[in-house]
Design a protein around this motif. Structure first.
Motif, PDB file in Angstrom:
ATOM      1  N   ALA A 129     -46.609 -29.978  18.592  1.00 20.97           N
ATOM      2  CA  ALA A 129     -46.980 -31.349  18.949  1.00 20.97           C
ATOM      3  C   ALA A 129     -48.037 -31.876  17.984  1.00 20.97           C
ATOM      4  O   ALA A 129     -47.966 -33.026  17.531  1.00 20.97           O
ATOM      5  N   LEU A 165     -43.614 -21.440  23.088  1.00 25.48           N
ATOM      6  CA  LEU A 165     -44.932 -22.045  22.882  1.00 25.48           C
ATOM      7  C   LEU A 165     -44.976 -22.920  21.629  1.00 25.48           C
ATOM      8  O   LEU A 165     -45.694 -23.917  21.593  1.00 25.48           O
ATOM      9  N   SER A 202     -40.496 -25.370  21.633  1.00 23.80           N
ATOM     10  CA  SER A 202     -39.791 -26.105  22.686  1.00 23.80           C
ATOM     11  C   SER A 202     -40.281 -27.552  22.656  1.00 23.80           C
ATOM     12  O   SER A 202     -41.330 -27.842  22.085  1.00 23.80           O
ATOM     13  N   PRO A 203     -39.540 -28.475  23.275  1.00 22.64           N
ATOM     14  CA  PRO A 203     -40.008 -29.867  23.300  1.00 22.64           C
ATOM     15  C   PRO A 203     -41.324 -30.046  24.067  1.00 22.64           C
ATOM     16  O   PRO A 203     -41.911 -31.125  24.024  1.00 22.64           O
ATOM     17  N   SER A 204     -41.792 -29.009  24.748  1.00 20.30           N
ATOM     18  CA  SER A 204     -43.097 -29.117  25.424  1.00 20.30           C
ATOM     19  C   SER A 204     -44.183 -28.378  24.642  1.00 20.30           C
ATOM     20  O   SER A 204     -45.261 -28.128  25.168  1.00 20.30           O
ATOM     21  N   THR A 205     -43.898 -28.054  23.395  1.00 20.12           N
ATOM     22  CA  THR A 205     -44.830 -27.227  22.614  1.00 20.12           C
ATOM     23  C   THR A 205     -46.229 -27.812  22.508  1.00 20.12           C
ATOM     24  O   THR A 205     -46.392 -29.004  22.258  1.00 20.12           O
ATOM     25  N   MET A 206     -47.213 -26.929  22.675  1.00 22.33           N
ATOM     26  CA  MET A 206     -48.604 -27.356  22.493  1.00 22.33           C
ATOM     27  C   MET A 206     -49.038 -27.137  21.043  1.00 22.33           C
ATOM     28  O   MET A 206     -50.152 -27.467  20.679  1.00 22.33           O
TER      29      MET A 206
END
Lengths: 444, 178
Positions: free
Chosen positions: A379, A369, A372-376
């Motif tokens: 970011a 969470l 990662s490169p998709s972290t909300m």
């Protein structure tokens, strides 16, 4: 020492740091960046990697120290080395993949000079051509150069490109507890990296990353959207009779604690610029998974020692100038500055030997969470850092404010602590003062 | 390991199933519609694409066979997807304001396996341009879908997304699915 045109005098550098503020030039001036590389990153102890990144003989892993391309290798006696990634013949980079196994020898792709994993020259094709020349197979100039100093603290490898200076353990001081915790919290007494790290580029100065880590007044503001979303999903799941994963709670805390609720976690400034944050995030919740883990720890260490390990009140260690460790989350981040406004980060996750799988899963949930490169979560941090960089490049003001609780640090021997209940900007002030000392050669 | 991940791991990634033209068209239409839903940000329709236990998965490594228990770029079930939608649409999601624009092209659709019950494993390639704050970024890679055939049409039990630049370095973060 790198030849560097000295455009800044020590007095001018010292004037950039005041007790409660720092000048924007420290973040945006490219001559100062070169000086930072020369006087901080190519002198201080810088993190290279964990021994489990080069598990087998012949393994190598690339790293940057300041502006220098380095590699960590494991030789065929099992010893670890930190070498410059440069062939002594014509200067070609030796290993070009980020990591790999070189086999018995490292072979330069240009002329097939062969090197042992400790950097020593093993053989040169058609070596007769060097008969009667100044080249000798054991000549110092013809070996892959080693980092001036390399040392590990319990499997975490550092190097310093200065021939002289304090030892690694003295440099780490009490902040080394972060490493101890990452190892000792394993019932099996060992820790290892999981898979490959995430490589993320921050579009901002390396100091902005460090300053954000122990910035207590930012989470409730920066991460409000994620906190609210996580809290809503948690509520909906409970309504449906499901128990949300514990990692969701780490996010909903952003909303639950608001902006002002983060003052209860104390921060400590250590010698040489390191900083630590006391525990939060329910380090020791009372749930079946945690209880099973505690039992494993008792079995492994005995109750007294296990309680001593689990009782350490530490969430985060910042090792100046290059890394952050969060033992309860089993993660480590290291930064490699590229330019004033670009910083490469490596984000690593660790597995604690013999800990129950559920404990790993919980830490992994947070890692996903937040990192990662998709972290909300990150970011919004990355975007703030970019915006700070953007603002500091402007002429709209010269100073960065670190005034929160300035003048109220609690001095405890060599330690500098934030006042109880505050969200003090002590860690930022502390790091900038150490920065000034490194940069002006005062030692730090 | 979840059932869908097991099926994907067991399937020959180069197999070409002998399927009728209608099945081929229906699967292609499904993939094209999924891309449109992403591009047009139709989030209720997005969530309805997945089975109750469905996952969207972007592995961090090529050799991963499961998203469970290892670091991933994306590994999201419906709860996580709902959280992401709520977060990205929240007025304080400052890094996402103004929201991005996506444009997908999905192609090279090869049905790998059609089970007796009509479930499908299909592989395809995608290209996606993203516009955010005056910059266009390009993403490209491979999809592998495990689709369940239901009364309401196909549903995604598992979607694996392998970016060509999986290992990074990441100069960006991915805030919407690709």
């Amino acid at each position: 020492m790198m030849g560097c045109v000295v455009t800044w005098t020590n007095a001018e550098i010292a004037a950039l740091v005041e007790p409660d503020r720092a000048h924007r030039k420290a973040y945006v001036d490219s001559d100062l960046f070169d000086l930072e590389m020369e006087r901080i990153f190519e002198r201080a102890w810088v993190y290279v990697g964990h021994e489990s990144q080069v598990r087998n003989p012949g393994d190598y892993y690339l790293a940057r120290i300041g502006r220098q391309p380095m590699m960590m290798t494991r030789d065929h006696n099992g010893e670890i080395h930190v070498l410059y990634n440069r062939c002594p013949h014509r200067g070609a980079q030796l290993c070009s993949a980020r990591q790999g196994n070189a086999g018995r020898r490292i072979r330069c792709s240009y002329h097939a000079w062969m090197f042992n994993l400790d950097g020593s020259l093993d053989n040169i094709p058609a070596i007769g051509g060097y008969d009667g020349t100044a080249l000798t197979i054991d000549g110092e100039d013809f070996q892959v150069q080693k980092a001036e100093r390399a040392a590990d603290y319990r499997g975490f490898w550092f190097a310093s490109l200065a021939e002289e200076g304090i030892g690694l353990e003295e440099h780490l001081g009490e902040a080394r507890t972060g490493f101890d915790q990452l190892i000792d919290r394993a019932p099996g007494g060992e820790t290892e990296v999981v898979g490959e790290c995430f490589h993320m580029v921050q579009q901002s100065n390396w100091k902005i990353f460090l300053e954000n880590q122990l910035d207590a007044s930012h989470p409730g503001a920066t991460h409000e959207s994620t906190g609210v979303a996580a809290m809503t999903v948690e509520r909906d799941m409970r309504k449906a009779g499901d128990e949300p994963p514990m990692a969701y709670g780490f996010l909903s805390d952003f909303a639950r604690l608001g902006i002002e609720g983060w003052g209860k976690f104390g921060t400590v400034g250590h010698p040489h610029g390191h900083c630590t944050l006391e525990g939060y995030m329910g380090l020791r919740p009372d749930d079946p998974d945690t209880n099973e883990y505690v039992k494993c720890m008792y079995d492994a260490y005995g109750e007294e020692r296990a309680e001593e390990i689990l009782g350490v009140n530490l969430h985060h260690s910042l090792i100046y100038p290059c890394m952050s460790i969060q033992p309860p989350l089993q993660q480590l981040r290291t930064i490699r500055p590229i330019s004033t406004d670009r910083t490469m980060s490596e984000i690593w996750h660790f597995r604690l030997k013999d800990a129950p799988e559920a404990i790993y899963q919980r830490a992994l949930g947070y890692y996903y969470l937040v990192n990662s490169p998709s972290t909300m979560v990150n970011a919004d941090d990355l975007f703030n850092w970019w915006k700070v960089q953007h603002g500091l490049e402007s002429q709209g003001g010269d100073w960065v404010s670190f005034h929160r609780n300035a003048g109220f640090d609690v001095i405890d021997g060599a330690l500098r602590k934030s006042p109880d209940g505050s969200m003090s900007e002590m860690p930022m002030r502390h790091m900038m003062h150490v920065w000034r000392d490194y940069m002006t050669g005062e030692g730090a | 390991m979840g059932e869908a991940a097991e099926r994907l791991a067991a399937s020959d990634p180069f197999q070409i199933a002998e399927v009728g033209i209608e099945t081929q068209l229906a699967v292609e239409r499904f993939l094209h519609r999924q891309a449109e839903i992403l591009d047009e940000k139709q989030w209720d329709a997005w969530l309805a694409l997945f089975t109750g236990d469905g996952h969207y998965w972007m592995p961090a490594r090529e050799d991963q066979t499961d998203g469970e228990g290892v670091p991933n770029i994306f590994w999201e079930n419906l709860d996580m997807m709902e959280m992401r939608i709520r977060r990205n649409n929240h007025p304080q999601a400052h890094s996402q304001a103004p929201n991005n624009r996506l444009c997908h092209v999905v192609s090279n659709v090869i049905i790998e396996d059609e089970a007796a019950n009509g479930d499908i494993i299909v592989r395809s390639r995608f290209h996606c341009a993203e516009y955010l704050r005056y910059e266009v970024r390009n993403f490209t890679g491979k999809y592998r879908h495990v689709l369940n055939k239901t009364d309401g049409g196909y549903k995604i039990q598992l979607q694996r997304v392998d970016l060509v630049n999986r290992e990074g370095p990441y100069e960006y973060v991915l805030q919407w699915w690709l």
